[in-house]
Write a protein that holds these residues in place. Sequence first.
Motif: not given
Length: 371
Positions: A14-16, A77-79, A281-286
């Motif tokens: 995704g936006i990763g 993740g993603g659909p 270390y990672e953002p909380v969002h998906g």
Amino acid sequence: MSNTYNIMMLPGDGIGPEIMAQVEKLITWINDNTDLTLKTEHGLIGGCSTDAHGVPLSDETLEECRASDMIMLGAVGGPKWDGVEYNKRPEAGLLRLRKELDLFANLRPALVFDALIDASTLKPEIVRGLDILIVRELTGGVYFGEPRGIEDLGNGQRRGYNTQTYTTNEIERLARVGFDLARKRGNKVTSCEKANVMESGKLWREDVTALHTAEASDVTLEHMYADNCAMQLLRNPSQFDVIITDNLFGDILSDEAAMLTGSLGMLPSASLGADGIPGVYEPVHGSAPDIAGQGKANPLATLLSFAMGLRYSLNQGDLATAIEQAAQNVLNNGTRTADIIAEGCTQVSTDEMGDALIDDLANNSAIKNAA
Ligand code: NAD
């Protein structure tokens, strides 16, 4: 002392890749302008890894992670992978990484930036200046305890059950992280459990108290029932500095504290294990599939996660603080991605937000000369 560190980069899905590209730019800037040398390796995690290797985290990538000094992760993740079997799902890659490295402490800061104070659903006077760090136990408790299951009672009824379990060792190592972090902040720890109704909570309270007496009497310790903590977080959140709690209560309390700040695109996190193990270390969002590839993602949660990595895994606290200050300055200047746009502010793309932070950092000559 060596100033060279190896960083494992796992952009994910995704936006990763878009948000991690901003960290790449920041690393290039650091290499060009400070005495630090940050080397990067790149690997796949999540759905992209399942597509390429048939598994969401390959043994090779895991070994590269293990050999690094810190791990930066975008999102997974993603659909596209919604229907795949459980052990090939993107999240299984994340869970494997945490489990294999035994990352038992999850750090989630809830920091309210002055410029974003109106994004909170709470009144400004309640959340102004808020700076809480929740330290959640991540590898034990009711999510992993045995026995667990759903049984058929034979009379048309079924029974679902899980087991909340903690050992002294699990409690002590988590509490130790909390006390250590508190010493670098407001020097106060609030320990949350339900000692009034759960034996595991009673043990938690006794072990935290004993550790405090033995090793951390310089830090202020208070105990609070988890339900009261949930209430106090909304009533008077600035009473907290560091909150230590178990896996289940931490899951809930950290999401609640996160929402005090109002914006998912701003929330960093760290997962730490024993000394010598690289933190993640990672953002909380998906992976935000709805905006992926459009240049709309806010990269600040990821850049702030990277700053946490500099502080906790690479011991570069001054540089971490400078990055956090740069984020603050950029927001104060009215530079905003779409998720945090407000009247009178300038809307920028993911890439432009990354550039704005680096430009601000470049003006901070103290860091350029001192790091
Ligand atoms: P999400 O966090 O990806 O997105 C929720 C909402 O917030 C979306 O509208 C999204 O556009 C927005 N958003 C998220 N991050 C943003 C950012 N940086 N900038 C601007 N807006 C942002 O949660 P979701 O939609 O429930 O899940 C999407 C996928 O991500 C799912 O496959 C889920 O399993 C996965 N997921 C992964 C992680 C992780 O990698 N740690 C965490 C949560 C969800």
